[in-house]
Design a protein around this motif. Structure first.
Motif, PDB file in Angstrom:
ATOM      1  N   LEU A  41     -12.758 -25.070 -68.952  1.00  0.00           N
ATOM      2  CA  LEU A  41     -13.441 -24.939 -67.667  1.00  0.00           C
ATOM      3  C   LEU A  41     -14.610 -25.903 -67.564  1.00  0.00           C
ATOM      4  N   LEU A  42     -15.373 -26.035 -68.642  1.00  0.00           N
ATOM      5  CA  LEU A  42     -16.525 -26.936 -68.624  1.00  0.00           C
ATOM      6  C   LEU A  42     -16.078 -28.391 -68.511  1.00  0.00           C
ATOM      7  N   VAL A  43     -15.042 -28.752 -69.236  1.00  0.00           N
ATOM      8  CA  VAL A  43     -14.531 -30.121 -69.177  1.00  0.00           C
ATOM      9  C   VAL A  43     -14.078 -30.464 -67.762  1.00  0.00           C
TER      10      VAL A  43
ATOM     11  N   ILE B  18     -16.835 -31.568 -65.525  1.00  0.00           N
ATOM     12  CA  ILE B  18     -17.360 -32.905 -65.819  1.00  0.00           C
ATOM     13  C   ILE B  18     -16.378 -33.991 -65.395  1.00  0.00           C
ATOM     14  N   GLU B  19     -15.099 -33.744 -65.599  1.00  0.00           N
ATOM     15  CA  GLU B  19     -14.107 -34.793 -65.354  1.00  0.00           C
ATOM     16  C   GLU B  19     -13.486 -34.728 -63.969  1.00  0.00           C
ATOM     17  N   GLU B  20     -13.370 -33.528 -63.392  1.00  0.00           N
ATOM     18  CA  GLU B  20     -12.707 -33.398 -62.092  1.00  0.00           C
ATOM     19  C   GLU B  20     -13.683 -33.111 -60.952  1.00  0.00           C
ATOM     20  N   GLY B  21     -14.658 -32.275 -61.185  1.00  0.00           N
ATOM     21  CA  GLY B  21     -15.624 -31.916 -60.158  1.00  0.00           C
ATOM     22  C   GLY B  21     -16.066 -30.478 -60.323  1.00  0.00           C
ATOM     23  N   MET B  22     -17.318 -30.206 -59.954  1.00  0.00           N
ATOM     24  CA  MET B  22     -17.863 -28.860 -60.081  1.00  0.00           C
ATOM     25  C   MET B  22     -17.278 -27.931 -59.022  1.00  0.00           C
ATOM     26  N   ASP B  23     -17.149 -26.656 -59.387  1.00  0.00           N
ATOM     27  CA  ASP B  23     -16.746 -25.646 -58.421  1.00  0.00           C
ATOM     28  C   ASP B  23     -17.928 -25.332 -57.516  1.00  0.00           C
TER      29      ASP B  23
ATOM     30  N   ALA C 163     -20.314 -32.821 -62.882  1.00  0.00           N
ATOM     31  CA  ALA C 163     -21.450 -32.559 -63.765  1.00  0.00           C
ATOM     32  C   ALA C 163     -21.601 -33.695 -64.764  1.00  0.00           C
ATOM     33  N   GLY C 164     -22.836 -33.907 -65.219  1.00  0.00           N
ATOM     34  CA  GLY C 164     -23.098 -34.975 -66.170  1.00  0.00           C
ATOM     35  C   GLY C 164     -23.630 -34.514 -67.504  1.00  0.00           C
ATOM     36  N   ALA C 165     -23.763 -33.197 -67.700  1.00  0.00           N
ATOM     37  CA  ALA C 165     -24.260 -32.657 -68.963  1.00  0.00           C
ATOM     38  C   ALA C 165     -23.798 -31.210 -69.086  1.00  0.00           C
ATOM     39  N   VAL C 166     -23.855 -30.676 -70.315  1.00  0.00           N
ATOM     40  CA  VAL C 166     -23.433 -29.299 -70.587  1.00  0.00           C
ATOM     41  C   VAL C 166     -24.638 -28.512 -71.079  1.00  0.00           C
ATOM     42  N   LYS C 167     -24.907 -27.385 -70.428  1.00  0.00           N
ATOM     43  CA  LYS C 167     -26.094 -26.593 -70.767  1.00  0.00           C
ATOM     44  C   LYS C 167     -25.734 -25.396 -71.651  1.00  0.00           C
ATOM     45  N   LEU C 168     -26.644 -25.096 -72.571  1.00  0.00           N
ATOM     46  CA  LEU C 168     -26.541 -23.922 -73.433  1.00  0.00           C
ATOM     47  C   LEU C 168     -27.940 -23.371 -73.626  1.00  0.00           C
TER      48      LEU C 168
END
Length: 306
Positions: free
Chosen positions: A114-116, A119-124, A140-145
């Protein structure tokens, strides 16, 4: 270096704030605390425009899934102001999500997928609340944790975020509660780039040096929010890191995630504060070159898609 923004990939960012919140339109705690609700495009345009006049060119918008992240509003803001906006996918602390939320139930591979896709297709547009995905053209351009106070996130989330970062080349950006769990996050994630957010809330020079020596980017986002301590504390931390040759690991932001922080909504200090008030403090202390690097070259390296 290429950085992914909501209007497309760019080669240069310019002066960049590494940790901001421009839109939070729903979700808990937004529902329960009205001060967290940021849903006005006009107010955001006013805030950004004031900082743009001082040279701001880009922000990393850190609002994660479940907080009313709005790709539509981010794109509208970027189009209106010319600001580069880097959005994130990923999560805040697990306690902010209901027991029924899928992050508590999907396995690491499913979450990573889902996260990938964000980033690659577009945010929901609706933050993956499901069951239908309305895919935005904004990626998205980054992954948050997010880590809790002296507490790591669930291992499934750590694994999913690390997988997503490795598969896409995006950086991991973190919430470090009260500046804790820096080393623990670096150990658990084992990825090439981690931005440790709020890390200056633990104003221990030795601790911060040890994180920077491991290659972490340190996002200082306390300036102007005096309730957490005076700006002089942050100036001293910058001086300590620069003195150890670690200025290249520094980033700056404001983290103005409340209505009461925005002059356009009757509060302060506002986005312009960092460039108008804090950077001159660094320049007066002989740290102007370090400040300029943190806001430009360091940020470009930290947030590039590799």
């Amino acid at each position: 270096m290429t950085v992914r923004t909501v209007l497309g990939d760019v080669e240069e960012l310019g002066v960049t704030y590494a940790h901001e919140h421009l839109f939070m339109t729903g979700g808990w705690p937004v529902r329960n605390e009205p001060d967290y609700r940021l849903d006005s495009l006009e107010a955001a345009v006013a805030e950004v425009s004031a900082a743009r006049r001082l040279g701001l060119a880009a922000v990393v918008e850190m609002t994660p899934l479940g907080f009313g992240r709005s790709p539509r509003l981010m794109r509208a803001l970027a189009e209106r102001t010319g600001l580069h906006v880097v959005a994130v996918t990923g999560f805040h602390k697990s306690t902010y999500y209901s027991d029924a939320h899928w992050l508590h139930h999907y396995d690491a591979d499913e979450i990573a997928g889902l996260l990938v896709s964000e980033i690659e297709e577009g945010m929901d547009e609706l933050g993956l609340v499901g069951p239908i995905v309305r895919r935005s053209p904004a990626r998205a351009g980054a992954v948050k944790l997010a880590a809790g106070y002296h507490r790591l996130p669930h291992g499934r989330l750590i694994s999913a975020v690390a997988q997503a970062a490795r598969r896409t080349g995006a950086p991991v950006v973190t919430h470090c509660d009260k500046g804790t769990m820096g080393h623990e996050l670096l150990d658990a994630l084992d990825v090439d780039r981690v931005v440790l957010g709020h890390i200056d809330h633990n104003p221990d020079p030795g601790y911060l040096v040890s994180l920077a020596e491991r290659g972490a980017y340190l996002a200082f986002d306390r300036p102007g929010r005096i309730k957490y301590g005076p700006d002089s504390d942050v100036v001293a931390l910058v001086e300590a890191l620069a003195g150890r040759g670690l200025g290249h690991r520094l980033l700056f932001g404001m983290d103005l995630a409340r209505r009461s922080y925005w002059p356009s909504l009757g509060g302060g200090p506002g986005l312009a504060y960092l460039l108008d008030r804090f950077v001159p403090r660094l320049e007066a202390a002989g740290l102007g070159e370090v400040a300029r690097a943190a806001l430009t070259g360091n940020a470009a390296a930290a947030f590039a898609i590799r």
